[in-house]
Design a protein around this motif. Structure first.
Motif, PDB file in Angstrom:
ATOM      1  N   TYR A  59       0.811  -1.215   0.000  1.00 46.37           N
ATOM      2  CA  TYR A  59       0.000   0.000   0.000  1.00 46.37           C
ATOM      3  C   TYR A  59       0.848   1.270   0.000  1.00 46.37           C
ATOM      4  O   TYR A  59       0.315   2.354  -0.229  1.00 46.37           O
ATOM      5  N   THR A  60       2.123   1.165   0.302  1.00 42.74           N
ATOM      6  CA  THR A  60       2.955   2.353   0.467  1.00 42.74           C
ATOM      7  C   THR A  60       4.211   2.279  -0.391  1.00 42.74           C
ATOM      8  O   THR A  60       4.631   1.206  -0.808  1.00 42.74           O
ATOM      9  N   GLY A  61       4.799   3.458  -0.617  1.00 44.46           N
ATOM     10  CA  GLY A  61       6.042   3.526  -1.366  1.00 44.46           C
ATOM     11  C   GLY A  61       6.084   4.781  -2.215  1.00 44.46           C
ATOM     12  O   GLY A  61       5.280   5.704  -2.041  1.00 44.46           O
ATOM     13  N   THR A  62       7.024   4.798  -3.155  1.00 50.26           N
ATOM     14  CA  THR A  62       7.162   5.927  -4.067  1.00 50.26           C
ATOM     15  C   THR A  62       7.158   5.415  -5.503  1.00 50.26           C
ATOM     16  O   THR A  62       7.582   4.286  -5.769  1.00 50.26           O
ATOM     17  N   TYR A  63       6.697   6.269  -6.384  1.00 44.44           N
ATOM     18  CA  TYR A  63       6.679   5.957  -7.809  1.00 44.44           C
ATOM     19  C   TYR A  63       6.977   7.225  -8.584  1.00 44.44           C
ATOM     20  O   TYR A  63       6.360   8.266  -8.344  1.00 44.44           O
ATOM     21  N   THR A  64       7.951   7.157  -9.485  1.00 44.56           N
ATOM     22  CA  THR A  64       8.257   8.276 -10.374  1.00 44.56           C
ATOM     23  C   THR A  64       8.315   7.743 -11.792  1.00 44.56           C
ATOM     24  O   THR A  64       8.848   6.658 -12.035  1.00 44.56           O
ATOM     25  N   ALA A  65       7.742   8.520 -12.714  1.00 41.78           N
ATOM     26  CA  ALA A  65       7.721   8.068 -14.106  1.00 41.78           C
ATOM     27  C   ALA A  65       7.681   9.255 -15.054  1.00 41.78           C
ATOM     28  O   ALA A  65       7.035  10.259 -14.789  1.00 41.78           O
ATOM     29  N   ASP A  66       8.407   9.093 -16.164  1.00 44.08           N
ATOM     30  CA  ASP A  66       8.329   9.995 -17.299  1.00 44.08           C
ATOM     31  C   ASP A  66       7.649   9.215 -18.415  1.00 44.08           C
ATOM     32  O   ASP A  66       8.142   8.173 -18.835  1.00 44.08           O
ATOM     33  N   TYR A  67       6.521   9.698 -18.877  1.00 40.24           N
ATOM     34  CA  TYR A  67       5.728   9.008 -19.889  1.00 40.24           C
ATOM     35  C   TYR A  67       5.907   9.686 -21.249  1.00 40.24           C
ATOM     36  O   TYR A  67       6.031  10.903 -21.324  1.00 40.24           O
ATOM     37  N   ALA A  68       5.888   8.888 -22.291  1.00 36.19           N
ATOM     38  CA  ALA A  68       5.926   9.399 -23.664  1.00 36.19           C
ATOM     39  C   ALA A  68       4.856   8.681 -24.476  1.00 36.19           C
ATOM     40  O   ALA A  68       4.992   7.493 -24.780  1.00 36.19           O
ATOM     41  N   HIS A  69       3.758   9.369 -24.756  1.00 41.48           N
ATOM     42  CA  HIS A  69       2.654   8.836 -25.563  1.00 41.48           C
ATOM     43  C   HIS A  69       2.145   7.490 -25.030  1.00 41.48           C
ATOM     44  O   HIS A  69       1.898   6.565 -25.791  1.00 41.48           O
ATOM     45  N   PHE A  70       1.985   7.406 -23.718  1.00 43.55           N
ATOM     46  CA  PHE A  70       1.548   6.165 -23.078  1.00 43.55           C
ATOM     47  C   PHE A  70       0.028   6.144 -22.941  1.00 43.55           C
ATOM     48  O   PHE A  70      -0.583   7.100 -22.485  1.00 43.55           O
ATOM     49  N   SER A  71      -0.564   5.019 -23.327  1.00 44.89           N
ATOM     50  CA  SER A  71      -1.985   4.774 -23.101  1.00 44.89           C
ATOM     51  C   SER A  71      -2.113   3.471 -22.331  1.00 44.89           C
ATOM     52  O   SER A  71      -1.564   2.451 -22.737  1.00 44.89           O
ATOM     53  N   GLY A  72      -2.798   3.531 -21.224  1.00 44.84           N
ATOM     54  CA  GLY A  72      -2.979   2.336 -20.417  1.00 44.84           C
ATOM     55  C   GLY A  72      -3.225   2.699 -18.965  1.00 44.84           C
ATOM     56  O   GLY A  72      -3.292   3.873 -18.595  1.00 44.84           O
ATOM     57  N   THR A  73      -3.376   1.660 -18.144  1.00 47.93           N
ATOM     58  CA  THR A  73      -3.619   1.836 -16.713  1.00 47.93           C
ATOM     59  C   THR A  73      -2.571   1.060 -15.936  1.00 47.93           C
ATOM     60  O   THR A  73      -2.285  -0.097 -16.265  1.00 47.93           O
ATOM     61  N   GLU A  74      -1.995   1.708 -14.945  1.00 47.52           N
ATOM     62  CA  GLU A  74      -1.040   1.055 -14.049  1.00 47.52           C
ATOM     63  C   GLU A  74      -1.636   1.064 -12.641  1.00 47.52           C
ATOM     64  O   GLU A  74      -2.027   2.116 -12.138  1.00 47.52           O
ATOM     65  N   TYR A  75      -1.719  -0.111 -12.029  1.00 43.90           N
ATOM     66  CA  TYR A  75      -2.139  -0.227 -10.638  1.00 43.90           C
ATOM     67  C   TYR A  75      -0.857  -0.249  -9.811  1.00 43.90           C
ATOM     68  O   TYR A  75      -0.094  -1.212  -9.858  1.00 43.90           O
ATOM     69  N   LEU A  76      -0.629   0.830  -9.067  1.00 43.81           N
ATOM     70  CA  LEU A  76       0.674   1.050  -8.449  1.00 43.81           C
ATOM     71  C   LEU A  76       0.768   0.559  -7.007  1.00 43.81           C
ATOM     72  O   LEU A  76       1.775  -0.030  -6.616  1.00 43.81           O
TER      73      LEU A  76
END
Length: 153
Positions: A59-76
């Motif tokens: 349930y906890t943590g960190t997430y960093t992302a750089d997206y380029a023309h991304f389509s979709g769903t991420e369950y983090l």
């Protein structure tokens, strides 16, 4: 999937009862089974668009992302814990920068409709109380170029 988990649960609970486990021990084992099944819903590390650091649990943590023309769903982050050891509250800090397309960070609980936490360039910060059962925080994108930073404690 639900039928398999349910069948496995009945087999294990029956085994624990025959082995002389107490009610609390049976409930703890059941909670562990449910939690394990819930982590299957999370997007796998190799499929993520960014970098995820796990916190004290799923349930906890960190997430960093750089997206380029991304389509979709991420369950983090999230899971299906009946009784989360760290309690029911989590604090969420999120920064979202949209250059192109759309993106929204959401929280979904059980069979309820997803709640949008942020869907425009900016920041979001709040503490939420997780009800028992399935709770997931994710990001849904459509041709999204931009970045996000998410910290959940």
């Amino acid at each position: 999937m639900k039928k398999i988990v349910l069948a496995l649960t009945f087999v294990l609970v029956g085994s624990f009862m025959l082995a002389g486990c107490s009610k609390d021990e049976i409930l703890n084992h059941y909670n562990n089974i449910v939690q394990s099944a819930g982590s299957i819903e999370l997007t796998g590390k190799s499929s993520l668009q960014g970098e995820k650091e796990k916190g004290i649990d799923d349930y906890t943590g960190t997430y960093t992302a750089d997206y380029a023309h991304f389509s979709g769903t991420e369950y983090l982050f999230g899971g299906t814990s009946i009784k989360r050891e760290a309690g029911k509250e989590v604090s969420i800090d999120c920064t979202l920068e949209i250059t192109e397309g759309t993106a929204k960070v959401f929280w979904i609980s059980g069979s309820d409709e997803a709640v949008t936490l942020i869907e425009a360039t900016g920041t979001y910060s709040d503490t939420i109380t997780l009800p028992d059962g399935g709770n997931y925080i994710g990001i849904e994108c459509e041709n999204f170029t931009g970045n996000t930073e998410l910290n959940i404690e």
